[in-house]
Design a protein around this motif. Structure first.
Motif, short mmCIF file in Angstrom:
data_model
loop_
_atom_site.label_atom_id
_atom_site.label_comp_id
_atom_site.label_asym_id
_atom_site.label_seq_id
_atom_site.Cartn_x
_atom_site.Cartn_y
_atom_site.Cartn_z
N VAL A 354 -4.81 -1.82 3.67
CA VAL A 354 -4.55 -3.06 2.93
C VAL A 354 -3.25 -2.92 2.14
O VAL A 354 -2.39 -3.80 2.14
N ILE A 355 -3.11 -1.78 1.44
CA ILE A 355 -1.88 -1.53 0.67
C ILE A 355 -0.68 -1.53 1.61
O ILE A 355 0.35 -2.16 1.32
N GLY A 356 -0.80 -0.84 2.75
CA GLY A 356 0.30 -0.81 3.70
C GLY A 356 0.64 -2.18 4.24
O GLY A 356 1.83 -2.55 4.34
N GLY A 357 -0.37 -2.98 4.58
CA GLY A 357 -0.13 -4.32 5.10
C GLY A 357 0.54 -5.22 4.06
O GLY A 357 1.47 -5.97 4.38
N VAL A 358 0.06 -5.13 2.80
CA VAL A 358 0.66 -5.93 1.73
C VAL A 358 2.12 -5.52 1.50
O VAL A 358 3.00 -6.38 1.31
N LEU A 359 2.39 -4.22 1.54
CA LEU A 359 3.76 -3.75 1.36
C LEU A 359 4.66 -4.21 2.51
O LEU A 359 5.81 -4.61 2.28
N LEU A 360 4.14 -4.16 3.75
CA LEU A 360 4.93 -4.63 4.89
C LEU A 360 5.28 -6.11 4.74
O LEU A 360 6.43 -6.52 4.97
N ASP A 361 4.29 -6.91 4.37
CA ASP A 361 4.54 -8.35 4.20
C ASP A 361 5.43 -8.61 2.99
O ASP A 361 6.36 -9.42 3.05
N GLY A 362 5.16 -7.90 1.89
CA GLY A 362 5.89 -8.15 0.65
C GLY A 362 7.34 -7.73 0.71
O GLY A 362 8.22 -8.40 0.14
N PHE A 363 7.63 -6.62 1.40
CA PHE A 363 9.01 -6.12 1.51
C PHE A 363 9.65 -6.45 2.86
O PHE A 363 10.70 -5.90 3.20
N ASP A 364 8.99 -7.35 3.61
CA ASP A 364 9.54 -7.83 4.88
C ASP A 364 9.91 -6.68 5.82
O ASP A 364 11.00 -6.65 6.39
N ASN A 365 8.99 -5.71 5.93
CA ASN A 365 9.15 -4.58 6.85
C ASN A 365 10.31 -3.64 6.49
O ASN A 365 10.81 -2.89 7.33
N ALA A 366 10.73 -3.66 5.22
CA ALA A 366 11.81 -2.77 4.77
C ALA A 366 11.25 -1.35 4.60
O ALA A 366 10.27 -1.14 3.88
N ALA A 367 11.88 -0.38 5.25
CA ALA A 367 11.31 0.96 5.39
C ALA A 367 11.13 1.68 4.05
O ALA A 367 10.03 2.16 3.73
N LEU A 368 12.20 1.82 3.27
CA LEU A 368 12.15 2.67 2.08
C LEU A 368 11.20 2.15 1.00
O LEU A 368 10.39 2.94 0.46
N PRO A 369 11.22 0.86 0.64
CA PRO A 369 10.25 0.40 -0.36
C PRO A 369 8.80 0.59 0.08
O PRO A 369 7.94 0.94 -0.73
N VAL A 370 8.54 0.36 1.37
CA VAL A 370 7.16 0.48 1.87
C VAL A 370 6.71 1.94 1.86
O VAL A 370 5.71 2.30 1.22
N PHE A 371 7.45 2.80 2.54
CA PHE A 371 6.98 4.19 2.71
C PHE A 371 7.29 5.05 1.49
O PHE A 371 6.62 6.06 1.27
N GLY A 372 8.27 4.67 0.70
CA GLY A 372 8.50 5.38 -0.56
C GLY A 372 7.34 5.17 -1.52
O GLY A 372 6.87 6.11 -2.16
N SER A 373 6.85 3.93 -1.60
CA SER A 373 5.71 3.64 -2.46
C SER A 373 4.46 4.38 -1.99
O SER A 373 3.70 4.93 -2.79
N LEU A 374 4.26 4.41 -0.68
CA LEU A 374 3.10 5.10 -0.12
C LEU A 374 3.18 6.60 -0.36
O LEU A 374 2.16 7.26 -0.60
N ALA A 375 4.39 7.17 -0.31
CA ALA A 375 4.57 8.60 -0.54
C ALA A 375 4.19 8.97 -1.97
O ALA A 375 3.50 9.99 -2.20
N VAL A 376 4.61 8.18 -2.94
CA VAL A 376 4.30 8.46 -4.34
C VAL A 376 2.80 8.37 -4.58
O VAL A 376 2.20 9.23 -5.25
N LEU A 377 2.16 7.34 -4.02
CA LEU A 377 0.72 7.17 -4.19
C LEU A 377 -0.05 8.35 -3.58
O LEU A 377 -0.99 8.89 -4.19
N THR A 378 0.36 8.78 -2.41
CA THR A 378 -0.30 9.89 -1.73
C THR A 378 -0.18 11.18 -2.53
O THR A 378 -1.14 11.97 -2.63
N ALA A 379 0.98 11.42 -3.10
CA ALA A 379 1.23 12.66 -3.85
C ALA A 379 0.33 12.82 -5.07
O ALA A 379 0.14 13.94 -5.56
#
Length: 404
Positions: A354-379
């Motif tokens: 859900v978080i990933g899907g919301v980030l994809l839609d919210g950042f229009d599939n922009a790589a760094l905002p999506v996966f950077g946010s996910l990296a911080v959360l995972t850590a």
């Protein structure tokens, strides 16, 4: 380890798991893309994955304990039948409501089958051989992951309804084989300890075992990151302007993932045994988050492959030792309960897509905002593994004091 020393039921679980996962890899890696072709948005697809994890999360409070109360055979067969129904259902429906229904069944089936089968391995394997057998199981799963998606591409099964029926057929065969083995090779569950735990036993375990509680919370954060592999990453690749033929590229990434597992699993297993399983989890979540961060910088295909190797090393550091640690912490008569409680980490699988899907839609599939946010959360999981390590050391010191 000689294969003749492995109990026939354990062999049945190992090979049944292999063929079931092999067929599942015809379908699930491409499931998000399949749903997208039916017209569902990234956010909606995330909820389909999430509801499966949510139902599994709920049943984790009871599935493992039910196997301790009523036996491994009953729970395994129920789980296998529900899996068969789930995949045949996916092949026949097109409406979102029914995808939700069968996703619920998938979560329930996993909560019955997984803890019962892993507890069965413990019941039928000598303590000094369990590390090896659990890693053989993980090894077979990753062989399935290596060849399953490629077979799906070669056989043109990616997104094909017939692939779902293949999975159904494999689960039917698995059920027949394991049922026959149970009849032929009876055994004592829980090392012969005759205790019938309450259905609420999982709550008591979480309340009293602080080490296990920290591990579960840390794994929830880790699996938030890991869940992006099958939910967010394929959508990102499929709809990113810089990558062509997303399904094929993702199949190659899956293969890189599986091959990397096969290459690094043995040395990482030895490393985990030397530094303790909990430290392995700590290093794993840190490496996994690094792989996610690198995906955020993936402007070319080769960067994706490098990121996948790093991501996979983190995955192996965590998952080669999870079953070993659970078995180490669990009393013999509560193995099913502990393995079932580990299913609570499905909370990460519930909210991760859900978080990933919301980030994809919210950042229009922009790589760094999506996966950077996910990296911080995972850590964030690293903090809880640190807490688990401290609790485990204190617990072992107290035990030594009492013995002394």
């Amino acid at each position: 380890m000689n294969i003749r020393h492995i109990h026939p039921l354990t062999l049945g679980v190992l090979f049944g798991t292999f063929f079931a996962r092999l067929s599942t890899f015809f379908v699930m890696p491409f499931f998000a893309i399949y749903l997208a072709t039916l017209g569902f948005s990234a956010s909606v697809i995330g909820t389909v994955f999430a509801i499966s994890a949510l139902s599994g999360l709920f049943m984790s409070f009871f599935g493992g304990t039910l196997s301790d109360r009523y036996g491994r055979k009953q729970l395994m067969l129920i789980g296998i039948v529900l899996n068969a129904l789930t995949f045949s259902g996916f092949a026949l429906v097109t409406e979102l409501f029914w995808f939700y229904i069968f996703s619920v069944l998938m979560g329930v089936s996993r909560s019955f089958l997984e803890p019962a089968s892993r507890a069965l391995i413990s019941d039928t394997t000598q303590p000094d051989q369990r590390v090896i057998v659990y890693n053989v199981r993980y090894f077979l799963i990753n062989i399935a992951a290596a060849i399953g998606p490629l077979l799906a591409v070669v056989l043109s099964l990616t997104g094909a309804k017939s692939a779902f029926f293949v999975v159904t057929g494999v689960y039917v065969m698995y059920g027949l084989v394991i049922s026959t083995l149970f009849r032929k090779y009876p055994f004592e569950e829980g090392d012969g300890v005759k205790v019938r735990p309450r259905l609420t036993e999982t709550f008591r375990v979480l309340q009293q075992d602080k080490t296990f509680r920290f591990v579960i919370i840390g794994m929830i954060f880790a699996i938030i990151g890991y869940s992006q592999f099958n939910a967010t990453l394929p959508q990102f690749i499929a709809f990113h302007d810089g990558f062509s033929d997303g399904s094929r590229l993702f199949a190659y990434l899956l293969t890189v993932n599986a091959i990397t597992v096969l290459v690094v699993q043995y040395p990482i297993m030895r490393f985990g045994m030397r530094v303790s399983p909990i430290k392995s989890l700590f290093f794993g979540v840190a490496t996994l988050s690094s792989g996610l961060l690198l995906i955020g910088f993936a402007t070319e295909t080769w960067i994706l492959f490098v990121a996948m190797v790093i991501f996979t090393v983190g995955e192996v550091l965590m998952f080669t030792m999870t079953d070993v640690l659970t078995d180490e912490l669990a009393p013999a008569h509560l193995r099913g309960t502990y393995f079932g409680a580990m299913g609570l980490t499905a909370l990460g699988q519930t909210i991760g897509p859900v978080i990933g899907g919301v980030l994809l839609d919210g950042f229009d599939n922009a790589a760094l905002p999506v996966f950077g946010s996910l990296a911080v959360l995972t850590a964030c999981g690293a903090f809880f593994f640190t807490g688990a390590l401290k609790e485990r050391k204190a617990s072992l010191a107290l035990t030594e004091e009492k013995v002394g």
